[in-house]
Scaffold this active site. Structure first.
Site, short mmCIF file in Angstrom:
data_model
loop_
_atom_site.label_atom_id
_atom_site.label_comp_id
_atom_site.label_asym_id
_atom_site.label_seq_id
_atom_site.Cartn_x
_atom_site.Cartn_y
_atom_site.Cartn_z
N ASN A 89 -52.58 -21.34 -7.03
CA ASN A 89 -52.00 -22.48 -6.30
C ASN A 89 -50.66 -22.78 -6.97
O ASN A 89 -50.60 -23.48 -7.98
CB ASN A 89 -52.94 -23.68 -6.36
CG ASN A 89 -52.46 -24.85 -5.52
OD1 ASN A 89 -51.31 -24.91 -5.10
ND2 ASN A 89 -53.35 -25.81 -5.29
N ARG A 97 -53.24 -20.52 -2.03
CA ARG A 97 -52.93 -21.65 -1.17
C ARG A 97 -51.54 -21.44 -0.59
O ARG A 97 -50.58 -21.21 -1.33
CB ARG A 97 -52.95 -22.95 -1.97
CG ARG A 97 -52.57 -24.18 -1.13
CD ARG A 97 -52.23 -25.35 -2.00
NE ARG A 97 -51.84 -26.52 -1.22
CZ ARG A 97 -51.07 -27.50 -1.67
NH1 ARG A 97 -50.62 -27.45 -2.91
NH2 ARG A 97 -50.77 -28.52 -0.91
N HIS A 152 -52.63 -30.72 3.62
CA HIS A 152 -53.79 -31.04 2.76
C HIS A 152 -55.10 -30.61 3.40
O HIS A 152 -56.17 -31.15 3.09
CB HIS A 152 -53.83 -32.55 2.43
CG HIS A 152 -52.81 -32.99 1.44
ND1 HIS A 152 -52.33 -34.28 1.38
CD2 HIS A 152 -52.18 -32.31 0.44
CE1 HIS A 152 -51.44 -34.38 0.41
NE2 HIS A 152 -51.33 -33.21 -0.17
N GLY A 204 -52.48 -38.49 -4.14
CA GLY A 204 -51.99 -37.92 -5.38
C GLY A 204 -50.48 -37.98 -5.38
O GLY A 204 -49.89 -38.84 -4.73
N ARG A 208 -41.50 -38.14 -2.26
CA ARG A 208 -41.19 -37.94 -0.84
C ARG A 208 -41.28 -39.27 -0.09
O ARG A 208 -42.09 -40.13 -0.42
CB ARG A 208 -42.15 -36.92 -0.23
CG ARG A 208 -41.82 -35.48 -0.61
CD ARG A 208 -42.89 -34.52 -0.12
NE ARG A 208 -43.90 -34.27 -1.14
CZ ARG A 208 -45.05 -33.65 -0.91
NH1 ARG A 208 -45.36 -33.26 0.32
NH2 ARG A 208 -45.91 -33.47 -1.89
N VAL A 257 -48.31 -43.06 -10.73
CA VAL A 257 -48.98 -44.33 -10.47
C VAL A 257 -49.46 -44.97 -11.77
O VAL A 257 -49.42 -46.20 -11.93
CB VAL A 257 -50.15 -44.14 -9.48
CG1 VAL A 257 -51.05 -45.37 -9.42
CG2 VAL A 257 -49.60 -43.82 -8.09
N GLU A 263 -59.81 -27.95 -3.96
CA GLU A 263 -59.11 -27.00 -3.10
C GLU A 263 -59.31 -25.56 -3.58
O GLU A 263 -59.44 -24.64 -2.76
CB GLU A 263 -57.61 -27.33 -3.08
CG GLU A 263 -57.29 -28.66 -2.43
CD GLU A 263 -55.88 -29.13 -2.72
OE1 GLU A 263 -55.17 -29.45 -1.75
OE2 GLU A 263 -55.50 -29.18 -3.90
#
Length: 390
Positions: free
Chosen positions: A8, A90, A178, A207, A238, A281, A376
């Site tokens: 990934n 991915r 996603h 996330g 973003r 965060v 994932e």
């Protein structure tokens, strides 16, 4: 021992996992090389969580993703015992035609290159390790698993933009992303909450990249992401949803080039743009700065608004699921977001929430609220094994 490698590759990181294949998939190695080009750091853990590597590297040693791949490849060749039978990747954008994983060849790579402008932070890096394996180990089966595939069953009405119809045929439509995360969570819900999994559910993947998906009977019917991975919720760097007129204004009145505009929207906006200090965060929660407060307030506000949008698409709401880094690990953010869902009937149990239990809503909550860790990489491994077995 036969093994699968899952790759990934992101804009500044390379995540990888190795699974043993013996009837079922068993995770053997989980690793991440982050800070590529800035402050490279390699972390690798074994099957039991034991730390196999925890090293910093000089910036010049790992200046880009190809260098990261070489470093990880050298480590695996020296330490990994087992016969590698396939690699699963991915790939963020699969375009309009890929509804399921695909075996990789040169023609597929050329096709996927066309979608680079739609995912400029992700697609080139997703394709880089694919090309490396095609060049150095062409006999090794590779499988592309697309983040867009899970959303390809939408009603066409949901995927159209209100622009001239011929642009839809050209591929300008809502794709959603996603998908590998949402697919895993949908399957996991069927195991841990079967009474909920077949009903109306919103999953919030929160996330550095953030989005929400409406599931009806385990299938995606709407997603906050659209044509690119810019739409919907504000993210780490973003912008999320924005009036197209803002972009026209910046182009016309500020004389920006397309490249400058792309950098602002993808790299300088979101929580970073609002706070002016951080896109993390955890750091924003610990800060008393007014910009940090604004960034988090805006994030929570937009999640609440989009929850209403998705509940309308579902015709009601039976459950809300938190997943990904913020959703899985921040009781404070779950509390703040759940308060925005109160009008829908959601009510958290503080003790369950602080403990990060599976169900964090109280027994009287009309909307069940869950925390379901995503995986994932396991989803990619499952798809890869299924395709090469077939």
């Amino acid at each position: 021992m036969d093994t699968l490698l899952v790759v990934n590759a992101g804009s500044s990181s390379l995540k990888f996992e190795i699974f043993a294949v013996a009837g079922s998939l068993t995770r053997q190695i989980k690793g991440k090389l982050d800070g590529v080009g800035t402050a490279p750091h390699l972390t690798i853990k074994g099957a039991g969580g034991d730390r196999l590597a925890d090293e910093d590297y000089p910036r010049e040693t790992v200046p880009d993703l190809p260098a990261a791949m070489r470093l990880v490849g050298d480590w695996l060749r020296e330490r990994h015992e087992g016969r590698l039978i396939a690699v699963g990747h991915r790939v963020v954008h699969g375009g309009p035609d890929h509804m399921r994983p695909a075996r990789i060849n040169d023609d597929l790579v050329r096709e996927l290159e066309r979608y680079t402008p739609l995912a400029p932070l992700h697609q080139p890096n997703n394709l880089a390790p694919i090309r490396a394996f095609l060049e150095h180990q062409p006999q090794l089966p590779q499988v592309a698993c697309f983040d867009t595939a899970f959303h390809r069953g939408h009603d066409p009405m949901a995927d159209h933009y209100a622009i001239p119809a011929h642009y839809f045929d050209e591929g300008i439509r809502r794709y959603g992303f996603h998908g590998l995360s949402y697919e895993y969570v949908a399957g996991r819900l069927a195991e841990v909450a079967p009474d909920i999994s077949g009903r109306r559910v919103i999953v919030a993947h929160l996330g550095s990249g953030a989005s929400m998906c409406a599931l009806n009977r385990g299938r995606s019917v709407e997603c906050t992401f659209g044509f690119t991975a810019l739409d919907g919720l504000p993210m780490g760097t973003r912008c999320g949803q924005i009036d197209p007129g803002v972009l026209l204004y910046l182009l016309q009145q500020h004389g920006m080039t397309a490249v400058q505009l792309q950098d602002i929207l993808y790299k300088e906006s979101g929580l970073m743009g609002l706070s002016g200090t951080s896109n993390d965060v955890r750091e924003l929660l610990a800060s008393s700065d007014a910009g940090a407060t604004m960034a988090l307030d805006h994030f929570v506000h937009r999640i609440g608004l989009n929850a209403g949008l998705l509940a309308a698409a579902l015709g009601g709401l039976d459950a809300f699921v938190f997943t990904a880094g913020v959703g899985e690990n921040s009781p404070v953010m779950r509390t703040r977001i759940a308060e925005k869902l109160g009008w829908l009937g959601a009510s958290l149990d503080p003790e369950r929430n602080d403990a990060g239990e599976l169900r964090v809503s109280n027994d009287d909550s009309k909307v069940a609220v869950y925390v379901v860790p995503t995986d994932e990489e396991l989803m990619i491994a499952r798809h890869t094994l299924a395709l090469i077995s077939a």
